[in-house]
Scaffold this motif. Structure first.
Motif, mmCIF file in Angstrom:
data_model
loop_
_atom_site.group_PDB
_atom_site.id
_atom_site.type_symbol
_atom_site.label_atom_id
_atom_site.label_comp_id
_atom_site.label_asym_id
_atom_site.label_seq_id
_atom_site.Cartn_x
_atom_site.Cartn_y
_atom_site.Cartn_z
ATOM 1 N N ALA A 98 21.473 -23.394 57.180
ATOM 2 C CA ALA A 98 21.367 -22.006 56.702
ATOM 3 C C ALA A 98 20.869 -21.094 57.821
ATOM 4 N N GLU A 99 19.891 -21.554 58.572
ATOM 5 C CA GLU A 99 19.382 -20.760 59.690
ATOM 6 C C GLU A 99 20.492 -20.463 60.697
ATOM 7 N N LEU A 100 21.288 -21.472 61.014
ATOM 8 C CA LEU A 100 22.374 -21.291 61.979
ATOM 9 C C LEU A 100 23.443 -20.345 61.452
ATOM 10 N N ARG A 101 23.625 -20.347 60.148
ATOM 11 C CA ARG A 101 24.619 -19.458 59.534
ATOM 12 C C ARG A 101 24.102 -18.034 59.374
ATOM 13 N N GLY A 102 22.794 -17.864 59.571
ATOM 14 C CA GLY A 102 22.192 -16.553 59.345
ATOM 15 C C GLY A 102 21.915 -16.257 57.896
ATOM 16 N N ASP A 103 21.881 -17.317 57.047
ATOM 17 C CA ASP A 103 21.608 -17.156 55.615
ATOM 18 C C ASP A 103 20.109 -17.334 55.364
ATOM 19 N N GLU A 104 19.457 -16.326 54.855
ATOM 20 C CA GLU A 104 18.022 -16.416 54.562
ATOM 21 C C GLU A 104 17.803 -17.130 53.232
ATOM 22 N N LEU A 105 16.904 -18.108 53.253
ATOM 23 C CA LEU A 105 16.600 -18.874 52.050
ATOM 24 C C LEU A 105 15.145 -18.694 51.639
ATOM 25 N N ASN A 106 14.912 -18.788 50.339
ATOM 26 C CA ASN A 106 13.570 -19.028 49.817
ATOM 27 C C ASN A 106 13.477 -20.516 49.530
ATOM 28 N N GLN A 114 17.534 -35.548 73.962
ATOM 29 C CA GLN A 114 18.293 -36.743 74.317
ATOM 30 C C GLN A 114 18.686 -37.534 73.068
ATOM 31 N N ALA A 115 17.784 -37.597 72.093
ATOM 32 C CA ALA A 115 18.080 -38.311 70.856
ATOM 33 C C ALA A 115 19.240 -37.651 70.115
ATOM 34 N N ALA A 116 19.249 -36.325 70.085
ATOM 35 C CA ALA A 116 20.349 -35.596 69.442
ATOM 36 C C ALA A 116 21.666 -35.906 70.137
ATOM 37 N N VAL A 158 28.278 -40.440 66.608
ATOM 38 C CA VAL A 158 29.009 -39.940 65.428
ATOM 39 C C VAL A 158 29.677 -38.615 65.815
ATOM 40 N N PRO A 159 30.829 -38.675 66.495
ATOM 41 C CA PRO A 159 31.450 -37.468 67.058
ATOM 42 C C PRO A 159 31.851 -36.413 66.029
ATOM 43 N N ASP A 160 31.991 -36.794 64.756
ATOM 44 C CA ASP A 160 32.405 -35.831 63.732
ATOM 45 C C ASP A 160 31.295 -34.836 63.375
ATOM 46 N N LEU A 161 30.064 -35.120 63.759
ATOM 47 C CA LEU A 161 28.965 -34.228 63.416
ATOM 48 C C LEU A 161 29.026 -32.936 64.234
ATOM 49 N N ASP A 162 28.470 -31.865 63.654
ATOM 50 C CA ASP A 162 28.403 -30.568 64.332
ATOM 51 C C ASP A 162 27.283 -30.619 65.375
ATOM 52 N N PRO A 163 27.613 -30.561 66.660
ATOM 53 C CA PRO A 163 26.583 -30.703 67.698
ATOM 54 C C PRO A 163 25.468 -29.661 67.589
ATOM 55 N N GLU A 164 25.813 -28.428 67.265
ATOM 56 C CA GLU A 164 24.799 -27.375 67.164
ATOM 57 C C GLU A 164 23.823 -27.687 66.037
ATOM 58 N N LEU A 165 24.347 -28.143 64.913
ATOM 59 C CA LEU A 165 23.491 -28.478 63.773
ATOM 60 C C LEU A 165 22.618 -29.677 64.102
#
Length: 335
Positions: A199-207, A259-261, A268-275
């Protein structure tokens, strides 16, 4: 049809022979290296809850302990069932499901807490105006249909003098959180370390109302590392070796989140690297948090949550807490 029969059969036989040859070659290689093959089943698709496992695999920590570890997805059977049935020696679970399993006579045991405190809670878009459990009244909750959901909602709402019967509880299964709250759902139960960071990466504010902030009894271990009673009784050295390698993997992720990321992304190459990178930065300090060592479990945490489950009608009988978990296989604390 006859042509297809004669074409396909040799191909299938060739494939079968190839697979058998590859498996045989792998077995021979492991025997030569003295490695013991074990299976590790995840609880869900790979994410940063699992980073330490992939680090242990890629950095050679498993191999150094004499293990050849295969990491698999749970499928429909689920990790608890696979571990209990000895179809996987180790698995990822959660205190809530293991507690239910133990009371039902399923012989699985937690051997490490992968995250020291509960990072889950109820999230909603800020525009919904949900700032506390009392605001759940008149709203629609999207869940997965488990009895524990209404019990948790009712417990924390009661503290705010609110009534869970005034919440419309809808089963949305595995629907995407962001899609659901854009349609007809007001709030849902999420792990902040993944969905909240997204949500943070998308710019969506959450409670966000974290369970650990609302009740000490709901600050339980999720996820956990588990095995079965048979492994503990008959092959404790493998349990000890596996737990040591996993601990090393998570300790590396704590010290070197970037490094762990990268290791998780490569594995697992299908994962979103930024996330993955943002989630890892947020989650790495929380693996051990305030515990004296990674993986440490406290009897009080197990007892409190089991008592809460029993009091809320989620267990048919009380849990034998001492049989549900152990710290026996964790590496000794460094002096």
């Amino acid at each position: 049809m006859k042509k297809w029969t004669f074409v396909i059969v040799p191909v299938l036989l060739m494939a079968a022979c190839t697979d058998e040859a590859e498996n045989t070659a792998s077995d021979v290689a492991n025997e030569q290296q003295g490695l013991k093959e074990v299976t590790m089943v995840l609880d869900w698709t790979p994410n940063t809850n699992h980073t330490g496992l992939y680090v242990a695999q890629q950095n050679g920590y498993f191999e150094a302990q004499g293990l050849d570890v295969e990491i698999i997805l749970p499928g429909e059977a689920g990790a608890n069932q696979l571990v209990a049935a000895n179809q996987a020696e180790f698995g990822i679970g959660a205190q809530e499901s293991l507690t239910e399993a133990r009371v039902q006579g399923i012989p699985i045991v937690s051997i490490a807490a992968l995250i020291q405190h509960n990072t889950s809670g109820f999230a909603s878009p800020k525009s919904k105006g949900i700032e506390s459990p009392s605001d759940y009244e008149g709203k629609t909750y999207g869940g997965w249909g488990a009895p524990v959901e209404k019990a948790v909602l009712g417990s924390i709402m009661e503290q705010d003098s609110a009534d869970v019967e005034r919440v419309d509880i809808v089963n949305i299964g595995n629907s995407d959180f962001f899609t659901a709250v854009e349609r007809d759902i007001d709030f849902a139960w999420i792990y902040y370390g993944w969905t909240g960071i997204e949500a943070e990466l998308r710019g969506d504010e959450l409670n966000m109302q974290y369970l650990m902030d609302l009740s000490d009894k709901l600050d339980y271990y999720t996820p956990i590392l588990m095995t079965n009673e048979n492994m503990i009784a008959e092959d404790p050295e493998t349990v000890r070796a596996f737990t040591k390698a996993v601990s090393q993997g998570y300790e590396f992720a704590i010290d070197e989140p970037e490094q762990a990321a990268d290791i998780l992304i490569e594995s697992v190459p299908d994962l979103d690297p930024e996330l993955v990178k943002a989630s890892q930065e947020w989650l790495s300090p929380k693996y051990q948090d305030d515990a004296t060592r990674f993986g440490e479990q406290q009897e009080q945490v197990w007892a409190d949550y089991a008592a809460w489950m029993f009091d809320n009608g989620l267990l048919d009988e009380e849990l034998d807490v001492e049989q549900a978990y152990t710290n026996e296989f964790l590496p000794e604390e460094e002096s």
